[in-house]
Design an enzyme around this catalytic site. Structure first.
Site, mmCIF file in Angstrom:
data_model
loop_
_atom_site.group_PDB
_atom_site.id
_atom_site.type_symbol
_atom_site.label_atom_id
_atom_site.label_comp_id
_atom_site.label_asym_id
_atom_site.label_seq_id
_atom_site.Cartn_x
_atom_site.Cartn_y
_atom_site.Cartn_z
ATOM 1 N N ARG A 132 -3.841 27.730 7.059
ATOM 2 C CA ARG A 132 -4.880 26.770 6.913
ATOM 3 C C ARG A 132 -4.048 24.952 7.452
ATOM 4 O O ARG A 132 -2.696 25.066 7.185
ATOM 5 C CB ARG A 132 -5.330 26.397 5.370
ATOM 6 C CG ARG A 132 -6.442 27.466 5.143
ATOM 7 C CD ARG A 132 -6.618 27.244 3.671
ATOM 8 N NE ARG A 132 -7.854 28.036 3.454
ATOM 9 C CZ ARG A 132 -8.273 28.554 2.457
ATOM 10 N NH1 ARG A 132 -7.426 28.002 1.215
ATOM 11 N NH2 ARG A 132 -9.341 29.166 2.133
ATOM 12 N N ASP A 192 5.218 2.275 -5.007
ATOM 13 C CA ASP A 192 4.762 1.954 -3.713
ATOM 14 C C ASP A 192 6.267 1.518 -2.596
ATOM 15 O O ASP A 192 6.163 1.702 -1.603
ATOM 16 C CB ASP A 192 3.793 1.118 -3.355
ATOM 17 C CG ASP A 192 2.301 1.534 -4.065
ATOM 18 O OD1 ASP A 192 2.391 2.665 -4.330
ATOM 19 O OD2 ASP A 192 1.618 0.710 -4.090
ATOM 20 N N GLY A 221 -0.347 4.616 -1.867
ATOM 21 C CA GLY A 221 0.150 3.714 -1.118
ATOM 22 C C GLY A 221 -0.985 2.932 -0.680
ATOM 23 O O GLY A 221 -1.603 3.418 0.550
ATOM 24 N N THR A 230 2.261 -8.627 -10.393
ATOM 25 C CA THR A 230 3.031 -9.055 -11.177
ATOM 26 C C THR A 230 3.986 -10.130 -10.792
ATOM 27 O O THR A 230 3.961 -11.296 -11.679
ATOM 28 C CB THR A 230 3.995 -7.941 -11.775
ATOM 29 O OG1 THR A 230 3.142 -6.760 -12.231
ATOM 30 C CG2 THR A 230 4.973 -8.426 -13.117
#
Ligand code: F6P
Length: 323
Positions: free
Chosen positions: A163, A128, A171, A105
């Protein structure tokens, strides 16, 4: 300056609505007419524009997404596309633009401003947090909170089954979401593009926590981590630890939605207010942000091209607390 317009562009981010609301209400406070451009640069090219009033901005501060919609416009990257955009602005008599979005932008804004000497002030809108010159971008705090909430849930099932979970967060080029989510959720390891970890280092990190008899592990992986596809990473780790059960979870676009946090609402309100004031003061070609609690101002050139570094102390915190 009599008429300004505001738009959001690129990936949406929670808090964009609060910023738009602040722009509109501050502009009206200064007796400026204010227009909303729908669907970012593409809507500008197509003349998708509407005058906005204070009343239009009621009941949106708490909403995720963007009431002005957004898009990634290929046409605006062409000379002809920008020419059309400029003629639309002329037709509406708009004297200045406030652009809310990320790197793409602001890059578009810089090119357009240089071509047409058109005043534009930018606001950092991206989950981000990868824009130079601001400690925070609009939407980052909400995205991290959303990711942590998701990881907490995965932790329950990881713990129950003993697990290893690889959890991918957003990102493409930056690890801010991963690093903060990893620290906030007590991850065993965090993989980010800025600190390339080798497969051997990952195995060694998992072996260390294994030696502490930790029965389950959460590894937070940024989309753009240097190790490649997360499923592949999980496969290779499985070969090293055949006795362990491994699963992969990709949080994905969940991180882009939802009601903005208090931090994002206040940040966006302050930035929207400051953007209109900056425009009234004749500022242009700058992105506003926040630095140590104060509104900051950075030239588009720097916001786009300078690299914002992840904090070294955060990397250290992540390492020490995981060991
Ligand atoms: O730039 C914000 C972002 O959310 C990135 O983290 C992610 O890689 C990308 O957008 C996803 O974009 P899209 O919604 O176009 O798939």
């Amino acid at each position: 300056m009599k008429k300004i317009a505001v738009f959001s562009s690129g990936g949406d981010a929670p808090g964009m609505n609060a910023a738009i609301r602040a722009v509109v209400r501050t502009a009206n406070h200064h007796d400026l007419e204010v227009y909303g451009i729908y669907r970012g640069y593409q809507g500008l090219i197509e003349g998708d524009i509407k005058k906005l009033t204070n009343k239009d901005m009621a009941n949106i501060i708490h909403r995720g997404g963007t009431v002005l919609k957004t898009a990634r416009s290929k046409e605006f990257m062409t000379v002809e596309g920008r020419r059309k955009a400029h003629s639309v602005l002329e037709a509406y008599g708009i004297d200045g633009l406030i652009a809310i979005g990320g790197n793409g932008t602001l890059t578009g804004a810089k090119v357009f401003m240089e071509e047409y000497d058109f005043p534009i002030v930018g606001l950092p809108g991206t989950i981000d947090n990868d824009l130079y010159g601001t400690d925070l971008t609009i939407g980052f705090d909400t995205a991290v909170n959303t990711a942590i909430e998701a990881v907490d849930k995965i932790r329950d099932t990881a713990d129950s089954h003993n697990r290893i979970f690889f959890i991918e967060v957003m990102g493409r080029h930056a690890g801010f979401i991963a690093l903060n989510t990893g620290i906030g959720s007590g991850a065993s390891d965090i993989l980010i593009p800025e600190e390339m970890e080798t497969m051997d280092e990952l195995i060694s990190a998992l072996s260390t926590v294994k030696s502490r008899r930790k029965l389950f592990n959460l590894v937070i992986v940024a989309e753009g981590s240097g190790l490649g596809d997360i499923q592949e990473v999980a496969k290779q780790v499985q070969e090293k630890f055949p006795e362990r059960e491994i699963r992969v979870a990709i949080i994905g676009h969940l991180q882009r939605g939802g009601s903005p946090t208090a931090i994002d609402r206040v940040l966006s309100s302050r930035l929207g207010y400051a953007a209109v004031n900056a425009m009234c003061d004749g500022k242009k070609g700058v992105m506003l942000g926040i630095k140590n609690g104060e509104i900051s101002e950075v030239p588009f050139e720097d916001a786009i091209h300078k690299q914002k570094r992840v904090r070294a102390d955060l990397l250290q915190v992540a390492k020490v607390l995981a060991s």
